[in-house]
Design a protein around this motif. Structure first.
Motif, PDB file in Angstrom:
ATOM      1  N   UNK A  97       0.808  -1.213   0.000  1.00 28.69           N
ATOM      2  CA  UNK A  97       0.000   0.000   0.000  1.00 28.69           C
ATOM      3  C   UNK A  97       0.843   1.266   0.000  1.00 28.69           C
ATOM      4  N   UNK A  98       0.281   2.342  -0.526  1.00 24.60           N
ATOM      5  CA  UNK A  98       1.000   3.608  -0.566  1.00 24.60           C
ATOM      6  C   UNK A  98       1.259   4.127   0.845  1.00 24.60           C
ATOM      7  N   UNK A  99       0.296   3.953   1.733  1.00 19.44           N
ATOM      8  CA  UNK A  99       0.440   4.394   3.105  1.00 19.44           C
ATOM      9  C   UNK A  99       0.052   3.233   4.015  1.00 19.44           C
ATOM     10  N   UNK A 100       1.008   2.656   4.710  1.00 18.41           N
ATOM     11  CA  UNK A 100       0.759   1.502   5.556  1.00 18.41           C
ATOM     12  C   UNK A 100       0.475   1.949   6.986  1.00 18.41           C
ATOM     13  N   UNK A 101      -0.653   1.509   7.543  1.00 16.06           N
ATOM     14  CA  UNK A 101      -0.949   1.806   8.930  1.00 16.06           C
ATOM     15  C   UNK A 101       0.007   1.026   9.805  1.00 16.06           C
ATOM     16  N   UNK A 102       0.448   1.614  10.898  1.00 15.38           N
ATOM     17  CA  UNK A 102       1.350   0.889  11.791  1.00 15.38           C
ATOM     18  C   UNK A 102       0.986   1.158  13.235  1.00 15.38           C
ATOM     19  N   UNK A 103       1.185   0.164  14.076  1.00 11.41           N
ATOM     20  CA  UNK A 103       0.864   0.279  15.493  1.00 11.41           C
ATOM     21  C   UNK A 103       1.961   1.053  16.203  1.00 11.41           C
ATOM     22  N   UNK A 104       1.598   2.126  16.878  1.00 15.75           N
ATOM     23  CA  UNK A 104       2.578   2.941  17.592  1.00 15.75           C
ATOM     24  C   UNK A 104       2.775   2.471  19.027  1.00 15.75           C
ATOM     25  N   UNK A 105       2.072   1.391  19.400  1.00 14.80           N
ATOM     26  CA  UNK A 105       2.128   0.934  20.787  1.00 14.80           C
ATOM     27  C   UNK A 105       0.904   1.423  21.534  1.00 14.80           C
ATOM     28  N   UNK A 106       0.243   0.522  22.252  1.00 15.92           N
ATOM     29  CA  UNK A 106      -1.016   0.867  22.890  1.00 15.92           C
ATOM     30  C   UNK A 106      -0.882   2.026  23.857  1.00 15.92           C
ATOM     31  N   UNK A 107       0.287   2.153  24.491  1.00 18.03           N
ATOM     32  CA  UNK A 107       0.454   3.208  25.487  1.00 18.03           C
ATOM     33  C   UNK A 107       0.514   4.588  24.852  1.00 18.03           C
ATOM     34  N   UNK A 108       0.866   4.661  23.570  1.00 16.25           N
ATOM     35  CA  UNK A 108       0.999   5.956  22.918  1.00 16.25           C
ATOM     36  C   UNK A 108      -0.203   6.305  22.052  1.00 16.25           C
TER      37      UNK A 108
ATOM     38  N   UNK B 279       3.234  -9.657  15.195  1.00 15.99           N
ATOM     39  CA  UNK B 279       4.118 -10.821  15.053  1.00 15.99           C
ATOM     40  C   UNK B 279       4.637 -10.925  13.621  1.00 15.99           C
ATOM     41  N   UNK B 280       3.736 -10.772  12.678  1.00 13.16           N
ATOM     42  CA  UNK B 280       4.072 -10.960  11.278  1.00 13.16           C
ATOM     43  C   UNK B 280       5.022  -9.888  10.767  1.00 13.16           C
ATOM     44  N   UNK B 281       4.889  -8.668  11.278  1.00 13.91           N
ATOM     45  CA  UNK B 281       5.719  -7.568  10.790  1.00 13.91           C
ATOM     46  C   UNK B 281       7.198  -7.722  11.118  1.00 13.91           C
ATOM     47  N   UNK B 282       7.536  -8.646  12.024  1.00 13.52           N
ATOM     48  CA  UNK B 282       8.943  -8.909  12.306  1.00 13.52           C
ATOM     49  C   UNK B 282       9.626  -9.485  11.066  1.00 13.52           C
ATOM     50  N   UNK B 283       8.841 -10.176  10.242  1.00 13.07           N
ATOM     51  CA  UNK B 283       9.367 -10.776   9.019  1.00 13.07           C
ATOM     52  C   UNK B 283       8.843 -10.100   7.762  1.00 13.07           C
ATOM     53  N   UNK B 284       7.658  -9.520   7.843  1.00 13.23           N
ATOM     54  CA  UNK B 284       7.050  -8.828   6.715  1.00 13.23           C
ATOM     55  C   UNK B 284       6.719  -7.400   7.151  1.00 13.23           C
ATOM     56  N   UNK B 285       7.667  -6.477   7.085  1.00 14.83           N
ATOM     57  CA  UNK B 285       7.468  -5.108   7.583  1.00 14.83           C
ATOM     58  C   UNK B 285       6.286  -4.381   6.965  1.00 14.83           C
ATOM     59  N   UNK B 286       5.898  -4.768   5.745  1.00  9.77           N
ATOM     60  CA  UNK B 286       4.797  -4.090   5.074  1.00  9.77           C
ATOM     61  C   UNK B 286       3.449  -4.773   5.269  1.00  9.77           C
ATOM     62  N   UNK B 287       3.385  -5.790   6.117  1.00 12.23           N
ATOM     63  CA  UNK B 287       2.113  -6.460   6.387  1.00 12.23           C
ATOM     64  C   UNK B 287       1.141  -5.456   7.001  1.00 12.23           C
ATOM     65  N   UNK B 288      -0.113  -5.565   6.619  1.00 15.03           N
ATOM     66  CA  UNK B 288      -1.114  -4.648   7.155  1.00 15.03           C
ATOM     67  C   UNK B 288      -2.461  -5.342   7.273  1.00 15.03           C
TER      68      UNK B 288
END
Length: 251
Positions: free
Chosen positions: A34-45, A237-246
């Protein structure tokens, strides 16, 4: 490099979930992200009102958990031929002749009513992309939507956006991110044979991935998960191996 990638895949832990295989076998590979991949910033943030966050040009954006009660007034623009056929943030291929639009924070799949405050014309579009990332603009319309609102020649117009929710059985309903069909996409291909080859390699590594046809591409996915929270856990978990997984929502 290829051997290194295969070793990483082989080391990946088992992830549960499955969907039915689809489509006839075809040929030719064309993986896309995707052009813009959503990413988790950590639940605390994460802010309480955020479903997730993403960054573009060093700035963070909060994707809202739902669109209920959302209204906004500002400048609309449109994008056309230069983006036609390219991938959107939702995973769909942008078609400038369809009634779609880009918005920075509304959940993908949300339908919104757009009112041109300069001429009174209105239309309904579905949010399937992120943007516009130009200061002062609140929505980027497709060519078709801009034409209907009468802003093609001028390029921009002051509009009001009213969120309607998701479309279901010919009416609109507010999104529910506590329940649904949430998949984690590993890769996407134009032809089934290449998606199958990739899926088979992943399966041999013990990952229960499958293929689904969605938004014009054969997508290798893990899932579905019934809640967004569970999908977030699997994605991390998956993003450790597939950084662009969404996370991909398929109705």
């Amino acid at each position: 490099m290829r051997k290194k990638v295969l070793l990483l895949i082989a080391a990946m832990p088992l992830v549960s979930g499955c969907i039915s295989l689809i489509g006839p076998e075809q040929t030719e590979i064309s993986p896309e992200t995707p052009a813009y991949t959503l990413r988790n910033e950590g639940k605390s943030t994460l802010k309480k009102e955020c479903q997730s966050t993403y960054r573009v040009n060093g700035k963070s954006y909060c994707v809202l958990k739902h669109s209920k009660g959302f209204e906004q007034v500002g400048i609309a623009s449109w994008y056309g031929p230069n983006f036609h056929g390219r991938k959107t943030a939702s995973g769909e291929i942008y078609n400038m002749y369809k009634m779609t639009a880009a918005h920075k924070t509304l959940p993908l799949g949300t339908y919104v009513k757009v009112i041109n405050l300069e001429n009174g014309k209105t239309t309904i579009v579905r949010i399937n992309d992120r943007g516009p990332f130009v200061p002062g603009r609140i929505i980027d319309l497709s060519y078709a939507a801009a034409e209907k609102l009468g802003i093609l020649s001028k390029g921009t117009a002051k509009v009001k956006i009213i969120a309607l929710g998701r479309k279901k059985d010919h009416h609109f309903v507010t999104e529910n991110y506590q329940k649904g069909n949430f998949f984690i996409q590993l890769a996407a291909f134009k032809k089934y044979a290449n998606a199958k080859a990739f899926r088979d390699r992943v399966r041999k590594a013990g990952i229960n991935a499958d293929i689904v046809m969605a938004y014009g591409l054969y997508r290798v996915v893990v899932g579905p998960e019934l809640t967004y929270v569970k999908a977030e856990e699997q994605k991390d978990k998956i993003r450790k191996l597939f950084p662009n997984a969404f996370i991909l929502t398929i109705d």
